[in-house]
Design a protein around this motif. Structure first.
Motif, PDB file in Angstrom:
ATOM      1  N   SER A 195     -28.833 -24.189 -31.821  1.00  0.00           N
ATOM      2  CA  SER A 195     -28.373 -23.567 -33.052  1.00  0.00           C
ATOM      3  C   SER A 195     -29.287 -22.417 -33.474  1.00  0.00           C
ATOM      4  O   SER A 195     -28.832 -21.297 -33.738  1.00  0.00           O
ATOM      5  N   THR A 229     -26.607 -29.803 -30.632  1.00  0.00           N
ATOM      6  CA  THR A 229     -26.671 -30.234 -32.031  1.00  0.00           C
ATOM      7  C   THR A 229     -25.430 -31.030 -32.391  1.00  0.00           C
ATOM      8  O   THR A 229     -25.504 -32.067 -33.064  1.00  0.00           O
ATOM      9  N   CYS A 266     -26.027 -25.000 -43.442  1.00  0.00           N
ATOM     10  CA  CYS A 266     -26.455 -23.682 -42.941  1.00  0.00           C
ATOM     11  C   CYS A 266     -25.814 -22.569 -43.750  1.00  0.00           C
ATOM     12  O   CYS A 266     -26.480 -21.601 -44.151  1.00  0.00           O
ATOM     13  N   THR A 298     -22.837 -23.776 -34.313  1.00  0.00           N
ATOM     14  CA  THR A 298     -22.679 -25.231 -34.301  1.00  0.00           C
ATOM     15  C   THR A 298     -21.247 -25.624 -34.623  1.00  0.00           C
ATOM     16  O   THR A 298     -20.701 -26.569 -34.040  1.00  0.00           O
ATOM     17  N   PHE A 333     -30.567 -28.522 -31.970  1.00  0.00           N
ATOM     18  CA  PHE A 333     -31.161 -27.663 -32.994  1.00  0.00           C
ATOM     19  C   PHE A 333     -31.742 -26.378 -32.410  1.00  0.00           C
ATOM     20  O   PHE A 333     -31.579 -25.323 -33.022  1.00  0.00           O
ATOM     21  N   TYR A 381     -23.767 -30.279 -41.408  1.00  0.00           N
ATOM     22  CA  TYR A 381     -24.833 -29.378 -40.955  1.00  0.00           C
ATOM     23  C   TYR A 381     -24.379 -27.922 -41.109  1.00  0.00           C
ATOM     24  O   TYR A 381     -25.148 -27.072 -41.594  1.00  0.00           O
TER      25      TYR A 381
END
Length: 294
Positions: free
Chosen positions: A156, A213, A229, A195, A153, A225
């Motif tokens: 990212s 991530t 985003c 990511t 994370f 994910y």
């Protein structure tokens, strides 16, 4: 695979065995516009007329972030990832060069980063802050002690560094910050893009003992994910203008298309320089239309 003009550069630049040829390949020509492009977008939205589009500072920023900035960013990455890259198929396939431990290369990478500080002389305070943030994130993404790329994370989030050249370009012309919703939306887009690009590296990163991530979530959850985003980025961008939010929906739509058709992610990953270039071009054309006819 879609071909960008930058793909043809490797056919005409000096051989990899030469220092110049190696450095140009190290800078990832396919990805040059990932830093240079945001400068164009930022300057386009800040400019009041064609003259500002081609101001000396705007041109200098574009030239810096297109090649020296990429030499710095990817050079730092390759220096600190030399051991990890032994497991990276991108290096084995010849799509990217491997760091060769040359002291001259290291010196040029450092000098390329130091060159950014010249812009401190011509930027307003906000632009200076964004520039220093870009330099810091470019280093600490790959280098100790923070090495964000090895922390799920944070790897990212830290990749918002790719939109900072746009903030710098906007500030250079306007003397003020771009809309906060545009910055937040672009940052979320960059998080998803980073990511997504890490999905092909899941197995090599696990073999190298690197936590990202993508390795933390696994392939399936990483797709979700990225969609999250990009959907959030589209929503946030609507507060700048609904057209921008609509344009960003291209990205979650592509994920569902890739999964639905069953395209190999290792192949789809290489489409994105072309896709991002087209989307960035549309953003720029909107800005130019508004500037000339709005």
């Amino acid at each position: 695979m879609p071909e960008l003009p930058t793909d043809r550069i490797t056919a005409v630049i000096p051989p990899e065995e030469t220092l110049v040829g190696y450095l140009l390949r190290l800078s990832r020509p396919r990805f040059w516009l990932y830093l240079g492009g945001p400068v164009i977008v930022g300057v386009s939205y800040a400019a009041d007329g064609p003259g500002e589009l081609f101001s000396p500072l705007a041109i200098a920023l574009f030239l810096y972030f297109t090649i020296p900035g990429n030499v710095f960013l990817y050079g730092v990455n390759d220096i600190f990832d030399a051991d990890i890259d032994e497991h990276n198929p991108k290096k084995d396939e010849g799509r990217e060069v491997s760091y060769r431990g040359d002291s001259a290369v290291t010196a040029i990478v450092v000098a390329s980063g130091a060159l950014a500080l010249v812009f401190v002389l011509g930027l307003p305070m906000l632009g200076v802050v964004a520039l220093l943030a870009w330099v810091a994130l470019s280093v600490e993404y790959s280098a100790p002690p923070l090495r964000f790329k090895t922390t799920p994370f944070l790897d990212s989030i830290s990749n918002g560094l790719y939109i900072l050249p746009g903030v710098i370009g906007y500030a250079a012309i306007e003397g003020a910050a771009p809309p906060a919703t545009a910055v937040a939306g672009a940052w979320l887009w960059a998080m998803g893009m980073h990511t997504f690009s890490a999905i092909p590296d899941i197995e090599p990163d696990r073999e190298a003992g690197i936590q990202t991530t993508a390795t933390f979530l696994g392939e399936s959850n990483t797709y979700y994910y990225c969609v999250m985003c990009w959907l959030t980025a589209a929503f946030v961008f609507t507060y700048t203008h609904w057209v921008f939010g609509l344009l960003l929906l291209v990205y979650p739509g592509l994920v569902f298309g890739i999964l639905g058709i069953g395209v190999d992610i290792d192949e789809a990953y290489w489409w994105y320089p072309a896709i991002n270039t087209v989307v960035g071009m549309v953003f720029t054309l909107i800005a130019l239309w508004v500037m000339l006819y709005g």
